[in-house]
Design a protein around this motif. Structure first.
Motif, mmCIF file in Angstrom:
data_model
loop_
_atom_site.group_PDB
_atom_site.id
_atom_site.type_symbol
_atom_site.label_atom_id
_atom_site.label_comp_id
_atom_site.label_asym_id
_atom_site.label_seq_id
_atom_site.Cartn_x
_atom_site.Cartn_y
_atom_site.Cartn_z
ATOM 1 N N GLU A 53 -73.288 -38.547 38.085
ATOM 2 C CA GLU A 53 -74.408 -37.858 38.653
ATOM 3 C C GLU A 53 -75.744 -38.369 38.243
ATOM 4 N N LYS A 54 -75.752 -38.302 36.693
ATOM 5 C CA LYS A 54 -77.062 -38.579 36.381
ATOM 6 C C LYS A 54 -77.514 -40.009 36.703
ATOM 7 N N GLN A 55 -76.567 -40.992 36.954
ATOM 8 C CA GLN A 55 -77.093 -42.361 37.429
ATOM 9 C C GLN A 55 -76.953 -42.470 38.756
ATOM 10 N N GLY A 56 -76.400 -41.696 39.589
ATOM 11 C CA GLY A 56 -76.146 -41.579 40.942
ATOM 12 C C GLY A 56 -75.289 -42.754 41.539
ATOM 13 N N ILE A 57 -74.150 -42.675 40.636
ATOM 14 C CA ILE A 57 -72.971 -43.766 41.107
ATOM 15 C C ILE A 57 -71.663 -43.093 41.112
ATOM 16 N N ALA A 58 -70.709 -43.887 41.667
ATOM 17 C CA ALA A 58 -69.447 -43.363 41.737
ATOM 18 C C ALA A 58 -68.863 -43.233 40.490
ATOM 19 N N LEU A 59 -67.805 -42.196 40.461
ATOM 20 C CA LEU A 59 -66.796 -42.169 39.328
ATOM 21 C C LEU A 59 -65.342 -42.088 39.938
ATOM 22 N N LEU A 60 -64.752 -43.179 39.464
ATOM 23 C CA LEU A 60 -63.280 -43.044 40.114
ATOM 24 C C LEU A 60 -62.143 -42.768 38.877
ATOM 25 N N ILE A 61 -61.530 -41.608 39.200
ATOM 26 C CA ILE A 61 -60.396 -41.217 38.422
ATOM 27 C C ILE A 61 -59.218 -41.866 38.920
ATOM 28 N N VAL A 62 -58.837 -43.170 38.414
ATOM 29 C CA VAL A 62 -57.913 -43.559 38.534
ATOM 30 C C VAL A 62 -56.208 -43.447 38.099
ATOM 31 N N PRO A 63 -55.193 -43.571 38.912
ATOM 32 C CA PRO A 63 -54.018 -43.231 38.187
ATOM 33 C C PRO A 63 -53.409 -43.976 37.378
ATOM 34 N N TYR A 64 -54.112 -44.299 36.374
ATOM 35 C CA TYR A 64 -53.748 -45.450 35.092
ATOM 36 C C TYR A 64 -54.068 -44.726 33.983
ATOM 37 N N THR A 65 -53.129 -44.696 32.957
ATOM 38 C CA THR A 65 -53.450 -44.193 31.683
ATOM 39 C C THR A 65 -54.487 -44.948 30.610
ATOM 40 N N LYS A 66 -54.948 -44.340 29.771
ATOM 41 C CA LYS A 66 -55.694 -45.065 28.845
ATOM 42 C C LYS A 66 -55.117 -46.286 28.226
ATOM 43 N N ILE A 67 -53.863 -46.467 28.124
ATOM 44 C CA ILE A 67 -53.260 -47.740 27.535
ATOM 45 C C ILE A 67 -53.448 -48.425 28.768
ATOM 46 N N GLU A 68 -53.087 -48.399 29.798
ATOM 47 C CA GLU A 68 -53.054 -49.156 30.922
ATOM 48 C C GLU A 68 -54.524 -49.821 31.168
ATOM 49 N N LEU A 69 -55.514 -48.782 31.019
ATOM 50 C CA LEU A 69 -56.886 -49.344 31.408
ATOM 51 C C LEU A 69 -57.350 -50.080 30.313
ATOM 52 N N GLY A 70 -57.106 -49.703 29.171
ATOM 53 C CA GLY A 70 -57.620 -50.675 27.917
ATOM 54 C C GLY A 70 -56.805 -52.109 28.129
ATOM 55 N N HIS A 71 -55.387 -52.152 28.490
ATOM 56 C CA HIS A 71 -54.864 -53.330 28.270
ATOM 57 C C HIS A 71 -55.192 -54.197 29.445
ATOM 58 N N SER A 72 -55.767 -53.687 30.707
ATOM 59 C CA SER A 72 -56.232 -54.377 31.711
ATOM 60 C C SER A 72 -57.469 -55.312 31.421
ATOM 61 N N ILE A 73 -58.226 -54.742 30.268
ATOM 62 C CA ILE A 73 -59.661 -55.335 30.020
ATOM 63 C C ILE A 73 -59.389 -56.018 28.623
ATOM 64 N N GLY A 74 -58.089 -56.162 28.157
ATOM 65 C CA GLY A 74 -57.782 -56.794 26.827
ATOM 66 C C GLY A 74 -58.158 -56.006 25.726
ATOM 67 N N LYS A 75 -58.368 -54.745 25.615
ATOM 68 C CA LYS A 75 -58.690 -53.928 24.883
ATOM 69 C C LYS A 75 -57.730 -52.801 24.339
ATOM 70 N N LYS A 76 -58.241 -52.162 23.173
ATOM 71 C CA LYS A 76 -57.044 -50.902 22.849
ATOM 72 C C LYS A 76 -57.395 -49.830 23.832
ATOM 73 N N PRO A 77 -56.529 -48.999 23.765
ATOM 74 C CA PRO A 77 -56.618 -47.748 25.063
ATOM 75 C C PRO A 77 -58.007 -47.175 24.993
ATOM 76 N N CYS A 78 -58.498 -47.105 26.398
ATOM 77 C CA CYS A 78 -59.952 -46.522 26.342
ATOM 78 C C CYS A 78 -59.763 -45.522 27.716
#
Length: 97
Positions: A53-78
């Protein structure tokens, strides 16, 4: 890997992703899209909503877990990532879940 996670990984390889709550907040001026994992904590979700809201950009709450999100970018869970490129952000927003 599905299309969304693949594109997020490509964004990371292009140097257009910031990950983790504190770095995302510090780099908010560069953000074009925030992506939140489905299993993020309530305080992380509140903070992400505030930042979007502060930046005026979209926030997507995706159906992926922290593990899946982190793995997709080659990092630990985030729980939270920021996409800094407008083109990647637009493409990610257009993917329907």
């Amino acid at each position: 890997m599905d299309r969304f996670l693949g594109l997020l990984g490509l964004s990371m390889k292009a140097g257009q992703v910031i990950w983790g709550a504190n770095p995302v907040e510090a780099g908010l001026l560069k953000a074009r899209l925030l992506v939140l994992a489905s299993d993020a904590g309530a305080s992380t979700e509140r903070n992400a909503r505030h930042l979007a809201e502060k930046q005026g950009i979209a926030l997507l709450i995706v159906p992926y877990t922290k593990i899946e999100l982190g793995h997709s970018i080659g990092k630990k869970p985030c729980a939270l990532v920021s996409v800094t490129d407008r083109s990647f952000a637009t493409q990610l927003e257009r993917i329907h879940f």
